[in-house]
Write a protein that holds these residues in place. Structure first.
Motif, mmCIF file in Angstrom:
data_model
loop_
_atom_site.group_PDB
_atom_site.id
_atom_site.type_symbol
_atom_site.label_atom_id
_atom_site.label_comp_id
_atom_site.label_asym_id
_atom_site.label_seq_id
_atom_site.Cartn_x
_atom_site.Cartn_y
_atom_site.Cartn_z
ATOM 1 N N GLY A 15 0.821 -1.197 0.000
ATOM 2 C CA GLY A 15 0.000 0.000 0.000
ATOM 3 C C GLY A 15 0.847 1.235 0.000
ATOM 4 O O GLY A 15 2.029 1.215 0.308
ATOM 5 N N CYS A 16 0.205 2.318 -0.378
ATOM 6 C CA CYS A 16 0.946 3.568 -0.487
ATOM 7 C C CYS A 16 0.638 4.497 0.677
ATOM 8 O O CYS A 16 0.810 5.701 0.581
ATOM 9 C CB CYS A 16 0.620 4.259 -1.815
ATOM 10 N N HIS A 17 0.110 3.933 1.783
ATOM 11 C CA HIS A 17 -0.193 4.781 2.933
ATOM 12 C C HIS A 17 1.089 5.183 3.632
ATOM 13 O O HIS A 17 2.099 4.494 3.564
ATOM 14 C CB HIS A 17 -1.102 4.025 3.919
ATOM 15 N N HIS A 18 0.982 6.284 4.318
ATOM 16 C CA HIS A 18 2.116 6.739 5.104
ATOM 17 C C HIS A 18 2.333 5.794 6.279
ATOM 18 O O HIS A 18 1.398 5.199 6.807
ATOM 19 C CB HIS A 18 1.870 8.162 5.619
ATOM 20 N N THR A 19 3.557 5.654 6.665
ATOM 21 C CA THR A 19 3.879 4.808 7.801
ATOM 22 C C THR A 19 3.312 5.417 9.075
ATOM 23 O O THR A 19 3.537 6.603 9.356
ATOM 24 C CB THR A 19 5.404 4.655 7.948
ATOM 25 N N ARG A 20 2.556 4.601 9.832
ATOM 26 C CA ARG A 20 1.941 5.104 11.059
ATOM 27 C C ARG A 20 2.994 5.201 12.153
ATOM 28 O O ARG A 20 3.830 4.324 12.286
ATOM 29 C CB ARG A 20 0.823 4.171 11.514
ATOM 30 N N PRO A 21 2.920 6.245 12.896
ATOM 31 C CA PRO A 21 3.904 6.381 13.990
ATOM 32 C C PRO A 21 3.669 5.318 15.058
ATOM 33 O O PRO A 21 2.533 4.899 15.301
ATOM 34 C CB PRO A 21 3.633 7.791 14.527
ATOM 35 N N ALA A 22 4.715 4.881 15.666
ATOM 36 C CA ALA A 22 4.602 3.893 16.736
ATOM 37 C C ALA A 22 3.884 4.506 17.937
ATOM 38 O O ALA A 22 4.101 5.670 18.278
ATOM 39 C CB ALA A 22 5.987 3.408 17.136
ATOM 40 N N VAL A 23 3.009 3.713 18.529
ATOM 41 C CA VAL A 23 2.234 4.165 19.689
ATOM 42 C C VAL A 23 2.784 3.481 20.923
ATOM 43 O O VAL A 23 2.785 2.248 21.013
ATOM 44 C CB VAL A 23 0.743 3.855 19.525
ATOM 45 N N ALA A 24 3.264 4.259 21.837
ATOM 46 C CA ALA A 24 3.808 3.700 23.080
ATOM 47 C C ALA A 24 2.691 3.516 24.095
ATOM 48 O O ALA A 24 1.735 4.305 24.129
ATOM 49 C CB ALA A 24 4.881 4.633 23.643
ATOM 50 N N PRO A 25 2.770 2.472 24.893
ATOM 51 C CA PRO A 25 1.730 2.294 25.928
ATOM 52 C C PRO A 25 1.773 3.427 26.943
ATOM 53 O O PRO A 25 2.824 4.003 27.224
ATOM 54 C CB PRO A 25 2.109 0.960 26.581
ATOM 55 N N ARG A 26 0.620 3.751 27.451
ATOM 56 C CA ARG A 26 0.531 4.802 28.447
ATOM 57 C C ARG A 26 1.103 4.320 29.777
ATOM 58 O O ARG A 26 1.157 3.120 30.046
ATOM 59 C CB ARG A 26 -0.928 5.221 28.642
ATOM 60 N N PRO A 27 1.511 5.250 30.613
ATOM 61 C CA PRO A 27 2.015 4.850 31.936
ATOM 62 C C PRO A 27 0.944 4.085 32.707
ATOM 63 O O PRO A 27 -0.245 4.420 32.653
ATOM 64 C CB PRO A 27 2.353 6.191 32.609
ATOM 65 N N GLY A 28 1.378 3.058 33.400
ATOM 66 C CA GLY A 28 0.446 2.266 34.170
ATOM 67 C C GLY A 28 -0.103 3.004 35.373
ATOM 68 O O GLY A 28 0.528 3.932 35.887
ATOM 69 N N GLN A 29 -1.295 2.616 35.803
ATOM 70 C CA GLN A 29 -1.921 3.170 36.993
ATOM 71 C C GLN A 29 -2.299 2.021 37.907
ATOM 72 O O GLN A 29 -3.477 1.634 38.000
ATOM 73 C CB GLN A 29 -3.152 4.005 36.630
ATOM 74 N N PRO A 30 -1.325 1.441 38.582
ATOM 75 C CA PRO A 30 -1.614 0.273 39.425
ATOM 76 C C PRO A 30 -2.548 0.635 40.572
ATOM 77 O O PRO A 30 -2.503 1.745 41.107
ATOM 78 C CB PRO A 30 -0.245 -0.151 39.933
ATOM 79 N N THR A 31 -3.410 -0.300 40.913
ATOM 80 C CA THR A 31 -4.338 -0.096 42.028
ATOM 81 C C THR A 31 -3.872 -0.808 43.283
ATOM 82 O O THR A 31 -4.586 -0.809 44.288
ATOM 83 C CB THR A 31 -5.734 -0.606 41.642
ATOM 84 N N ALA A 32 -2.706 -1.442 43.238
ATOM 85 C CA ALA A 32 -2.117 -2.075 44.426
ATOM 86 C C ALA A 32 -0.641 -1.724 44.485
ATOM 87 O O ALA A 32 0.047 -1.704 43.460
ATOM 88 C CB ALA A 32 -2.305 -3.594 44.373
ATOM 89 N N ALA A 33 -0.166 -1.439 45.671
ATOM 90 C CA ALA A 33 1.243 -1.096 45.835
ATOM 91 C C ALA A 33 2.112 -2.331 45.645
ATOM 92 O O ALA A 33 1.701 -3.449 45.985
ATOM 93 C CB ALA A 33 1.474 -0.509 47.227
ATOM 94 N N PRO A 34 3.295 -2.171 45.068
ATOM 95 C CA PRO A 34 4.187 -3.336 44.910
ATOM 96 C C PRO A 34 4.629 -3.868 46.269
ATOM 97 O O PRO A 34 4.790 -3.116 47.234
ATOM 98 C CB PRO A 34 5.366 -2.769 44.108
#
Length: 415
Positions: A15-34
């Motif tokens: 295809g001749c579409h532009h290369t999509r930029p890489a999407v990085a995962p968002r920072p995690g929001q843990p609901t329990a402390a390590p």
């Protein structure tokens, strides 16, 4: 030129579409402390579960029923209120008010959907009423046993008073003050547990009946004819009534009779979602065959008879389960009649002993007062056993009526 052609082919392939930029995962929001899962070693020591910080409660007296006010709750009101308060059934009823989507004016399809929703709602109301009645008779049991426990205080207090006077005078007495005090403490504990159970049942029943919790001191009081009918019931007639009237079965039969090439998409969706009737689990093969997303095609139409057969098998399976549910309730009813008779027989024997003890006391025979007190305690225990068996009989009666779907039709409009 060759390189250009290869480049063109690659361009066409990817295809001749532009290369999509890489999407990085968002920072995690843990609901329990390590945590570091590393526990220290220790020596087993005695655990101080002695409740030493709790003060000793004051001595319990034989006061009356707890509560500032009481609301009379009949068996019929319990059925009607609980059936009307079924949230899931109310949602299904409201769904029947939704008009058909634009362009979808097939009367057969609309009628099938409404019929399935109606029978599903009736089944839910039947179960809601049965569950509420189960608590209704549990509450009756708790209140009756509470009264019997309160009746035990004067008997035990009389014995304890005589034992203390004999101890103070240095006179030998056959009953120990410490043992009598322990028995009185246990009696108070039993009464408090019964009253606590009554409060919990009030809390549960008010919610199931759609009644406000406040005021908390306002209690429900079960009022019903607690008589027991010892007559044997016709098992086949009871089963026939259950098979004819149970909303769950009526809904499944409506699905079967409404299965046509036009309604096939709706039947597929209902069965795939497993929501045609509550708590129904379909065989894997049936879900696989009826779980397609696309509308009826020639292959699907050719399988219409197979699907009818599968629905018939499902109906037969549920009919057997409902019939056995009815038979089991009838067996429980018959067994409870016998158990009530045995309990009343034991009670009658103890009441005879109590009457003899009273005569001996009136004749000033030695030890008659202790014998009378002991006999009264045994009579109260025997009455509590009768209460438990009578309540169990009524609960079996509730299960029978629920198996027959009777509560759904009792709460239906116009009844």
């Amino acid at each position: 030129m060759a390189c250009w052609r290869v480049s063109l082919l690659l361009t066409v392939a990817v295809g001749c579409h532009h290369t999509r930029p890489a999407v990085a995962p968002r920072p995690g929001q843990p609901t329990a402390a390590p945590v570091a899962r590393d526990l220290p070693l220790t020596e087993p020591v005695a655990l101080a579960l002695d409740g030493r910080d709790v003060p000793v409660p004051p001595a319990r007296t034989a006061v009356g029923v707890q509560g500032d006010a009481f609301r009379k709750l009949t068996e019929r009101d319990c059925v009607l209120f609980a059936a009307a308060s079924s949230g899931a059934a109310n949602l299904l009823d409201e769904g029947s008010r939704v008009p058909p989507r634009g362009g979808d004016c097939d009367p057969a399809r609309d009628e099938l959907q409404r019929s399935v929703r109606t029978h599903a709602a009736l089944e839910l109301r039947n179960r809601a009423a049965a569950d509420a009645l189960e608590r209704f008779f549990q509450l009756a049991d708790a209140e009756a046993r509470g009264q019997l426990l309160r009746d035990g205080f004067p008997v035990l207090d009389g014995q304890l008073d005589r034992a203390k006077k004999a101890q103070a005078a240095g006179i030998r007495f056959p009953l120990d003050v410490g043992e009598l005090t322990r028995k009185r403490s246990q009696l108070a504990t039993d009464l408090e547990q019964t009253e606590h159970a009554s409060r919990l049942l009030n809390l549960d029943l008010k919610r199931r009946l759609g009644l406000p919790y406040q005021p908390a001191a306002e209690r429900l009081w079960p009022a019903a004819d607690f008589a027991v009918d010892p007559a044997a019931r016709d098992a086949e007639a009871a089963v026939a009534a259950a098979l004819a009237d149970r909303p769950e079965l009526r809904g499944l039969r409506a699905l079967y009779h409404g299965l046509t090439p036009d309604t096939l998409p709706d039947v597929r969706e209902l069965l795939k979602a497993n929501s045609a009737l509550p708590n129904q689990r379909l065989p894997l093969t049936l879900r696989r065959l009826l779980g397609r997303d696309q509308g009826p095609d020639p292959a699907a139409l050719a399988e219409l008879e197979v699907r009818r057969k599968q629905l018939l098998d499902l109906i037969a399976e549920r009919e057997r389960a409902v019939a056995d549910e009815t038979r089991a309730a009838l067996l429980d009813l018959d067994a409870q009649v016998t158990r009530i008779g045995r309990a009343r027989e034991r009670l009658a024997g103890l009441e005879v002993k109590l009457a003899d003890a009273v005569k001996q006391r009136l004749a000033d025979q030695p030890g008659a007062e202790l014998l009378e007190a002991h006999s009264r305690t045994e009579v109260l225990k025997a009455r509590a056993e009768v209460v438990a068996e009578v309540v169990a009989w009524h609960q079996a009666r509730v299960r029978l009526r629920a198996a027959q779907g009777a509560f759904a039709w009792e709460a239906a409009p116009g009844k």
